[in-house]
Design an enzyme around this catalytic site. Structure first.
Site, PDB file in Angstrom:
ATOM      1  N   LYS A 159       0.611  -0.890  -0.045  1.00  0.00           N
ATOM      2  CA  LYS A 159      -0.191  -0.258  -0.036  1.00  0.00           C
ATOM      3  C   LYS A 159       0.984   1.252   0.187  1.00  0.00           C
ATOM      4  CE  LYS A 159      -4.142   1.691   2.596  1.00  0.00           C
ATOM      5  NZ  LYS A 159      -5.284   1.607   3.314  1.00  0.00           N
ATOM      6  N   ARG A 209     -25.540  -0.384   6.795  1.00  0.00           N
ATOM      7  CA  ARG A 209     -25.821  -1.820   6.701  1.00  0.00           C
ATOM      8  C   ARG A 209     -26.015  -2.927   7.952  1.00  0.00           C
ATOM      9  NH1 ARG A 209     -19.593  -2.536   3.634  1.00  0.00           N
ATOM     10  NH2 ARG A 209     -18.642  -0.878   5.205  1.00  0.00           N
ATOM     11  N   GLU A 247     -20.460  -4.209  10.083  1.00  0.00           N
ATOM     12  CA  GLU A 247     -20.403  -3.368  11.019  1.00  0.00           C
ATOM     13  C   GLU A 247     -21.599  -4.420  11.144  1.00  0.00           C
ATOM     14  OE1 GLU A 247     -18.605  -0.494   8.346  1.00  0.00           O
ATOM     15  OE2 GLU A 247     -20.141  -2.317   7.578  1.00  0.00           O
TER      16      GLU A 247
END
Length: 612
Positions: free
Chosen positions: A272, A384, A356
């Site tokens: 990354k 969600r 979540e």
């Protein structure tokens, strides 16, 4: 820059990767955006475009912040200076922006589900194109990813899932032998042999039986030494792991996967922030970053105090005095201001990944057993977990506290991230109490009250960024009048109070005295001060950064009608039923008629002055 890269040599493709990477760093340094993720995916994107044509083939991102190189390659290089600006290109894939963007992707873990849907549509319509899902390893912490993988692997549909693994430990360490075997099985000559062997065995007498026996022996050995059984058990042909920054090798493997004719998972290991040292050293900082100096990596404008940081500090203070206070996040530790809490109270800090629904259900379990869980979550991600709010929290009236960050307009991240639905859906949760602080002092007092005084579910919703001109703490009162007036009632909550104060100042210059009613809780609403004010003024304007359906203004209007209030005229100013684009928050407020000037004009209309 052409999006047809099929004619590039390997050396030209490598050179293109460097050019794209430099372009990304330069552009995002001036616009802000999701840099580290896009830098890590450059070679993957270039390799995809060497093998596939995304104006026809379908490339589904998960999450879309990996897409900047894709945008550069697919005809939007010249527009990169407008990235995330009002009227410019979006920071996430957007089909209305380009036919090469297959699907909107701002939330995580859904790419494989979308991809298998597209693959099945292709089969049913007898069409000819390829389907790919590019999913980050972080998105695999969401359960929806496994639902999609399970179905896609079982389907037999030709599709390719590219797993961009940039650090999450999803495979066991099995030493040098496994690494050596993984390298051997990805060599072009091995892949050619494997493909030819399948073809020959399919036509020879007893070939199918021989292939079945040898395949079982090979699988048994491989499962002992290689970390790929999870995906193959689901029905995928597993390829990898492979260096995600070797564009030559990636191209070869994608070409091979393209010809396999079934579900394929290509496991790619990347870094990354690849190619920009500050982002490689601190990928979290450069995940979503503001404008910065390319040479040093330092932000042009250092971030000041904000609601997220104040929340984190306040929760630490509560945890210091109360050992039952816990913090939960869904892969958003830094974004929700919980870094300090994680350092000071590691045994009471829980990062559950991009999950979540699980976070809310877990919080319910903790609350049932006597803890005080506080789940810090972005408003748009809380969507969600709606089922768990009803089934796991509300039915038993458990004391779970939601710290709803990024409520209202969020700015440059745009339509996938605006927190404009929670005010409506939280109101439908039985027993829920929703607090709306307008400044840092109120956030502290409301959080303390929600943790220690509320017995059932509670939510504190606050905006991204800093506070405005209103700095008083009116938190202990559910609804209060913060400015007296006789001509019109202005009603709002959260940071919108600042826009109403500006509006009232302008009205006063015209001799119109506005009364401002501030809602500190929007579920339930204490109607008595509202009713008293509207009966006095006869006119009402309610302003809010919320979608129209189920907004506070509609609830107020219905309650006033039920109670027979004599309202001469009213206006409900909100975000309507559409989708709000990206831009700065101030630009979007003006666009939606929610800044002080537009509210002033609307208030004049309500007062009978007509548009000025």
């Amino acid at each position: 820059m052409s999006d047809d890269l099929s004619g590039l040599s390997d050396s030209e493709a490598a050179a293109l990767c460097e050019l794209v990477r430099a372009r990304l760093i330069d552009t995002v340094s001036r616009t802000g955006g999701h840099l580290a993720s896009s830098l890590g995916a450059v070679e993957i994107i270039v390799a995809i475009h060497r093998v596939f044509h995304t104006n026809k083939d379908r490339l589904v991102f998960d999450v879309g912040h990996q897409c900047y190189a894709h945008k550069i390659i697919t005809g939007r290089n010249g527009a990169m200076e407008t990235l995330r600006t009002l009227g410019g290109i979006a920071g996430f894939p957007k089909p209305s922006e380009s036919p090469c963007d297959a699907f909107i992707a701002g939330h995580a873990s859904n790419s494989v589900s979308v991809a298998i849907g597209m693959a099945r549509a292709r089969t049913l319509r007898n069409e000819n194109y390829h389907v790919l899902a590019l999913i980050g390893d972080g998105a695999l912490s969401g359960g929806l990813a496994y639902e999609g993988l399970s179905d896609a692997g079982d389907s037999g549909e030709p599709l390719i899932v590219i797993l961009n693994d940039n650090g999450m430990s999803i495979t066991k360490s099995v030493g040098g032998v496994a690494d050596h075997l993984a390298r051997q099985r990805l060599k072009p000559q091995y892949l050619r042999f494997k493909k030819g062997y399948r073809k020959v065995m399919s036509v020879l007498p007893l070939g199918g039986h021989i292939y079945h026996v040898t395949h079982k022996v090979k699988t048994a050995i491989k499962e002992t030494l290689l970390p790929c059984s999870l995906f193959e058990d689901m029905g995928f042909t597993y390829l990898g792991p492979v260096d995600g920054h070797d564009v030559k090798r990636l191209t070869r493997l994608l070409s091979y996967a393209k010809d396999l004719g079934g579900p394929v998972l290509l496991h790619v290991r990347t870094v990354k922030g690849k190619g920009y040292a500050p982002a490689e050293r601190n990928p979290d900082k450069f995940h979503g970053v503001g404008r910065f100096c390319v040479e040093t990596g330092e932000l042009v404008h250092a971030a000041g105090a904000n609601f997220s940081a104040v929340f984190g500090q306040s929760l630490c203070e509560l945890a210091e005095d109360d050992p039952t206070v816990c913090a939960i996040t869904a892969a958003m530790q830094g974004g929700t201001g919980l870094d300090q809490f994680a350092q000071r109270f590691p045994e009471r800090f829980f990062d559950v990944g991009i999950a979540e629904g699980h976070a809310v259900a877990m919080a319910a379990g903790m609350a049932k057993q006597g803890m005080r869980p506080v789940f810090a979550v972005y408003s748009s991600f809380l969507q969600r977990a709606y089922d768990m709010l009803i089934h796991d929290v509300s039915l038993q009236q458990l004391h779970v506290v939601l710290a709803v960050d990024r409520a209202g307009l969020v700015g440059e991240d745009g339509e996938t991230h605006h927190g404009v639905f929670d005010a409506a859906f939280l109101d439908t949760v039985p027993g829920m109490k929703v607090f709306c602080p307008s400044n840092f002092r109120e956030l502290r007092s409301m959080l303390r009250y929600a943790v220690h005084e509320v017995s059932g579910p509670a939510a504190i919703r606050y905006s991204k960024g800093s506070e405005g001109r209103f700095r008083e703490d009116t938190g202990p009162v559910e609804t209060c009048v913060i400015r007296e007036g006789n001509d019109i009632t202005l009603i709002g909550y959260g940071l919108m109070i600042n826009q109403l104060l500006d509006c009232a100042d302008r009205l006063a210059q015209r001799g119109i005295q506005a009364e401002i009613v501030k809602l500190n809780t929007i579920t339930p609403i204490d109607m008595q001060p509202v009713l008293a004010s509207v009966q006095k003024t006869g006119r009402m304007l309610c302003a809010e950064e919320s979608a129209q359906a189920g907004c506070v203004g509609q609830r107020l209007a219905a309650a006033l009608l039920e109670q027979g209030a004599a309202v001469k005229k009213m206006a409900l100013v909100n975000l309507g039923r559409g989708i709000i684009t990206h831009g700065t928050v101030s630009q979007l407020r003006a666009l939606c008629g929610l800044d002080g000037e537009h509210l002033y004009q609307k208030a004049l209309e309500v007062c009978g002055y007509g548009e000025q």
